[in-house]
Design an enzyme around this catalytic site. Structure first.
Site, PDB file in Angstrom:
ATOM      1  N   SER A 236      30.326  77.424  31.799  1.00  0.00           N
ATOM      2  CA  SER A 236      30.986  76.122  31.802  1.00  0.00           C
ATOM      3  C   SER A 236      31.590  75.834  33.181  1.00  0.00           C
ATOM      4  O   SER A 236      30.858  75.774  34.170  1.00  0.00           O
ATOM      5  CB  SER A 236      32.023  76.061  30.680  1.00  0.00           C
TER       6      SER A 236
ATOM      7  N   ASP B  83      25.446  72.031  21.901  1.00  0.00           N
ATOM      8  CA  ASP B  83      26.705  72.072  22.644  1.00  0.00           C
ATOM      9  C   ASP B  83      27.366  70.693  22.589  1.00  0.00           C
ATOM     10  O   ASP B  83      26.763  69.690  22.965  1.00  0.00           O
ATOM     11  CB  ASP B  83      26.400  72.462  24.099  1.00  0.00           C
TER      12      ASP B  83
ATOM     13  N   HIS C 191      28.618  75.909  22.548  1.00  0.00           N
ATOM     14  CA  HIS C 191      29.278  76.222  23.827  1.00  0.00           C
ATOM     15  C   HIS C 191      30.070  77.527  23.776  1.00  0.00           C
ATOM     16  O   HIS C 191      30.732  77.873  24.743  1.00  0.00           O
ATOM     17  CB  HIS C 191      30.226  75.064  24.176  1.00  0.00           C
TER      18      HIS C 191
END
Length: 281
Positions: free
Chosen positions: A150, A226, A259
């Site tokens: 991320s 995600d 995620h």
């Protein structure tokens, strides 16, 4: 520079350790984690993978949730996980108390705007100060890989693209590929770097890849379920930038994954093997 060991656990024949030290670059005390595989006790120096975590994380998330130590032990790979921002009573956080800026959200750049520029220089910390510390105190070679998730995936891509020759391998999970064009990045960049968007390009992987002097192969995994995929991560922007620049990119859209660290743990072995091949070459 001295290190204070604050925890130590044996894992897969090696050792997971956490250390505190004073960072001259960040102007505060910092904590980082290191996994030393069994080969670290056999003499010689080992390659190092630097892992950069995402928003709200510390050094602990990856080490405890990713399940990386078994493969790292097999490969003889040291893993180093820094914190995600400077910390301490003198370090400013988000004035509104939000989670996506300030403490836990350093974005792995060098801030130029006050009050952030006094402490938020995570790029120099990750690329220069921390490796010098690791290589001075542990059996670590100067063969380095970098990866992250991320915000940390953004950091890994940017660190590699900005510093040709510094790393031998790079990969990312669910990176913020085009921070100039997403809400998380725009908020962070406008505060850390100011409103001149031309300065933002120096910290955006999609902009950097067009000018990269080194064509280090990029491995990126992204889950197709995600929640941040369309609004924040935008892997298609990286794919297009890499195609235009002729930069080698393996982008894998993984069906059904989100995620979370469940996603990372599912593919971390393949990433470690990717780094292991490059770092042992």
């Amino acid at each position: 520079m001295s290190l204070e060991n604050i925890s130590c656990q044996k894992s897969f024949g090696g050792w997971h350790k956490r250390y505190r030290h004073r960072s001259d670059v960040l102007g505060c005390d910092m904590v980082f984690a290191v996994y030393l595989p069994p080969q670290a006790e056999q003499g010689g120096k080992l390659p190092v993978l630097y892992w950069l975590s995402g928003l709200t994380c510390t050094d602990e998330n990856f080490m405890q949730k990713a399940g990386a130590m078994r493969m790292a032990a097999e490969l003889g790979l040291i893993i180093v996980a820094p914190d995600t921002s400077p910390r301490g009573p003198d370090v400013p956080g988000d004035p509104d108390g939000a989670w996506d800026f300030g403490l836990g959200a350093g974005f792995y750049l060098n801030a130029t705007q006050e009050p952030w520029s006094r402490h938020y220089r995570m790029h120099d910390y990750v690329v220069q100060e921390l490796p010098a510390l690791v290589e001075a105190h542990f059996p670590a070679s100067d063969k380095r890989g970098i990866s992250g998730h991320s915000m940390g995936g953004h950091g890994a891509l940017v660190c590699a693209l900005r510093n040709p020759g510094r790393y031998q391998s790079v990969s990312a999970f669910s990176p913020i590929n085009n921070p100039m064009d997403c809400p998380w990045g725009q908020k962070a960049f406008s505060r850390y770097l100011g409103e001149d968007r031309s300065k933002w390009r120096e910290w955006d992987a999609c902009a950097l890849i067009a000018e990269a002097d080194e064509k280090l192969p990029l491995l990126v995994d992204q889950g197709d379920r995600d929640d941040f995929l369309a609004t924040q991560l935008k892997p298609e922007a990286l794919q297009q930038a890499a195609k235009l620049a002729g930069h080698p990119l393996t982008l894998r859209l993984q069906p059904g994954y989100d995620h979370s660290y469940f996603f990372i743990a599912s593919f971390i072995d393949e990433h470690l093997q990717h780094h292991g091949r490059a770092l042992s070459a």
